[in-house]
Scaffold this motif. Structure first.
Motif, PDB file in Angstrom:
ATOM      1  N   THR A  63     -30.577 -27.071  21.867  1.00  0.00           N
ATOM      2  CA  THR A  63     -29.403 -27.582  22.942  1.00  0.00           C
ATOM      3  C   THR A  63     -29.748 -27.199  24.438  1.00  0.00           C
ATOM      4  N   ALA A 114     -26.950 -38.185  25.425  1.00  0.00           N
ATOM      5  CA  ALA A 114     -26.854 -38.629  24.099  1.00  0.00           C
ATOM      6  C   ALA A 114     -27.169 -37.514  23.060  1.00  0.00           C
ATOM      7  N   ALA A 115     -28.370 -36.834  23.148  1.00  0.00           N
ATOM      8  CA  ALA A 115     -28.894 -36.052  22.249  1.00  0.00           C
ATOM      9  C   ALA A 115     -28.220 -34.829  22.276  1.00  0.00           C
ATOM     10  N   VAL A 145     -24.808 -34.631  22.663  1.00  0.00           N
ATOM     11  CA  VAL A 145     -23.722 -34.803  21.651  1.00  0.00           C
ATOM     12  C   VAL A 145     -24.087 -35.055  20.183  1.00  0.00           C
ATOM     13  N   ALA A 146     -25.425 -35.726  20.093  1.00  0.00           N
ATOM     14  CA  ALA A 146     -25.834 -35.800  18.732  1.00  0.00           C
ATOM     15  C   ALA A 146     -26.140 -34.375  17.953  1.00  0.00           C
ATOM     16  N   VAL A 147     -26.837 -33.537  18.635  1.00  0.00           N
ATOM     17  CA  VAL A 147     -26.772 -32.193  17.994  1.00  0.00           C
ATOM     18  C   VAL A 147     -25.483 -31.547  17.516  1.00  0.00           C
ATOM     19  N   GLY A 154     -22.650 -33.336  16.769  1.00  0.00           N
ATOM     20  CA  GLY A 154     -22.464 -34.343  15.978  1.00  0.00           C
ATOM     21  C   GLY A 154     -23.092 -34.095  14.562  1.00  0.00           C
ATOM     22  N   VAL A 155     -24.161 -33.892  14.474  1.00  0.00           N
ATOM     23  CA  VAL A 155     -25.012 -33.398  13.176  1.00  0.00           C
ATOM     24  C   VAL A 155     -24.367 -32.220  12.576  1.00  0.00           C
ATOM     25  N   ALA A 191     -21.296 -33.110  10.735  1.00  0.00           N
ATOM     26  CA  ALA A 191     -21.396 -33.998   9.663  1.00  0.00           C
ATOM     27  C   ALA A 191     -22.000 -33.336   8.584  1.00  0.00           C
TER      28      ALA A 191
END
Length: 534
Positions: A186, A215-216, A218-220, A222-223, A226
């Motif tokens: 991050t 987007a990356a 947010v994806a980190v 988000g993973v 999840a």
């Protein structure tokens, strides 16, 4: 063309292909700010988003620098982080040990600064790889620091800043190394985003890299959100009581009042037994006393044994006692967790000896040399002998995974208890020689271990902070510091295994190997750069 002319042409060509670093007048404050940002991410401050910000600041400061400058900038970051982070080590031992430990730990961030400067050509050529390279370099640095010297000192790992972050859940997949990688990744995304030209993009296609990086990011997160966490297997519940008896006074001489400390824990347990007998409190299935709750060896001194038996018989439940045991050799002692059963007394088959004693605190390597640095080492009169077996103790109601004090920071020591069958994680600790900041930092590690292995966990301290941790990392029943307390909770047992438990050390091995590969790749590019203008 003369030799001088050729050298001038070569220097000009190198200058054209070698981008410049940030001005040193900017990089130095950035390195210091990186350390302070990392510090603020740790408890008791706990501003976890500042951890990736600190990573980004150091990455930017050391990028494209000469190796010596990279080392210096990394060292500045390390001092700004570790000197205040480890301030609790000087409360009762003087400044010399604190300064030496802080400088030693800062030295590892100096190595990280060197590595960051070294991989600059690779980053400049493959800008998209900067976040991942930053991540693996941090994992590699921590892997080295966690093991050297004298078994390492894992305090201050990036993973331990994330006890309230969505990234904590990644511990269930790959343990602390994966969480560290995610934090540093991050930070790498942040520095990649910030390294672009300050002028805003003028065309839609120029926004695509920026949008991709955002987007990356947010994806980190988000993973992390999840990843499922919670108890793995099991389902049975046990009622556990933590007894925090407190000590007469804080400091290194807390155990000068050994009988008083033991009496505090016995008396608190007897009071709990009275409440149970009166029907105002449910009887616990297990009672946990902290590390050093009996520094009088109850296996050698009948008076101590009688007092512990009095408590166990009154409460009608086994007590996990933190005891200092004499032997096995002359002048040797053991830091142990010993199960004491009602009516029958000590169960010597359920005895855990601390596997990772703390150098210069529980034993003194190179004692003659260490004495030249600080006479405080002579407070350690007897060297603690390490145990050889994981702390898997069958208490009857539950199989415990016992680790003692700083052992919670070591990945393998905790994992070995779970693979050995532990259904509940127990951390016995003594914070009487430190302060509340150290205790809260330790509790953050317990939270990570609970998520990592899908096990409910607890930390029992002599003076605080004690508390219970659910398998999703939530803390309940946390006690105050420098106070007596008894807290009781029902805890769910687990017997399954998370992916992190199954894979063990391999994520760290893989990420550290990628760090080595990045260093090797940068070496190839540097070699090509040297020969290109010839």
């Amino acid at each position: 063309m003369t030799t001088l002319d050729r050298e001038e042409v070569r220097a000009t060509a190198v200058a054209r292909v070698t981008p410049r670093p940030l001005p040193l007048r900017v990089a130095v404050p950035m390195a210091v700010a990186a350390g302070l940002a990392l510090l603020a991410a740790f408890p008791p401050y706990g501003v976890w988003p500042l951890a990736p910000a600190g990573v980004a600041l150091l990455a930017a400061a050391a990028h494209r620098r000469r190796l010596r400058a990279g080392a210096g900038l990394g060292f500045l970051t390390g001092v700004a982080l570790f000197a205040p982070l480890l301030e609790w080590t000087n409360l009762h031992t003087g400044y010399v040990p604190w300064v030496l430990l802080s400088l030693l730990q800062a030295g590892y961030l100096a190595l990280l600064g060197v590595a960051t400067a070294w991989v600059s050509p690779l980053v400049d050529r493959y800008r998209w790889a900067w976040p991942a390279i930053t991540g693996v370099l941090w994992v590699g640095q921590e892997a080295l620091r966690d093991r050297t010297p004298f078994g390492g000192f894992p305090w201050g790992r990036l993973a331990f800043t994330q006890d309230t972050s969505p990234l904590l859940r990644l511990a269930a997949l790959g343990g602390a190394p994966l969480v560290t990688f995610a934090v540093a990744l991050t930070g790498g995304l942040l520095v990649t985003l910030a390294w672009r030209r300050w002028a805003p993009p003028r065309h839609a296609e120029q926004w695509r890299p920026v949008a991709g990086l955002l987007a990356a990011l947010v994806a980190v997160l988000g993973v992390g959100l999840a990843v499922p966490v919670g108890v793995r297997g099991g389902g049975e519940q046990v009622t556990v009581a933590i007894v925090q008896g407190n000590v007469p006074r804080l400091g290194l001489d807390f155990n000068a009042q050994r009988q008083a400390v033991l009496n505090n824990h016995v008396d608190a347990t007897l009071t709990l037994a009275e409440r149970v007998a009166a029907g105002t409190q449910r009887r616990p299935d297990l009672v946990v006393w902290p590390e050093n709750s009996s520094d009088i060896d109850p296996l050698r001194y009948p008076g101590a044994a009688d007092r512990i038996s009095q408590a166990a018989d009154a409460i009608g439940a086994p007590i996990l006692v933190g005891a200092v045991l004499l032997g096995p050799g002359e002048g040797q002692v053991r830091n142990a967790g010993l199960l004491w059963r009602p009516t029958s007394g000590p169960d010597l088959q359920q005895l855990y000896t601390k596997r990772h004693p703390v150098p210069f605190a529980e034993y003194v390597p190179l004692r003659t040399i260490a004495r030249m640095v600080s006479s405080e080492v002579d407070r350690v009169r007897s060297d603690f002998v390490p145990g050889t077996e994981p702390g898997v103790l069958d208490a009857g109601p539950a199989v415990l995974g016992d680790v003692i004090c700083f052992e919670v920071a070591y990945d393998g020591v905790v994992r070995d208890t779970v693979t050995g069958g532990a259904q509940l994680l127990v951390v016995q600790t003594n914070n009487a020689t430190f302060d509340v900041a150290e205790a809260r930092q330790q509790l953050a590690m317990v939270r990570l271990r609970a998520v990592e292995h899908g096990r409910a966990a607890l930390m029992a301290s002599t003076v605080g902070v004690s508390g219970f941790v659910s398998p999703d990392g939530r803390v309940t029943g946390a006690t105050g510091f420098n106070t007596a307390a008894v807290v009781i909770r029902q805890m769910q047992l687990g017997d399954g295994r998370t992916p992190a438990t199954l894979v063990g050390v391999w994520p760290e091995v893989a990420l550290a190997a990628l760090a080595v590969a990045a260093l090797a790749g940068a070496a190839v590019l540097r070699r090509r750069r040297e020969v290109a203008p010839g």
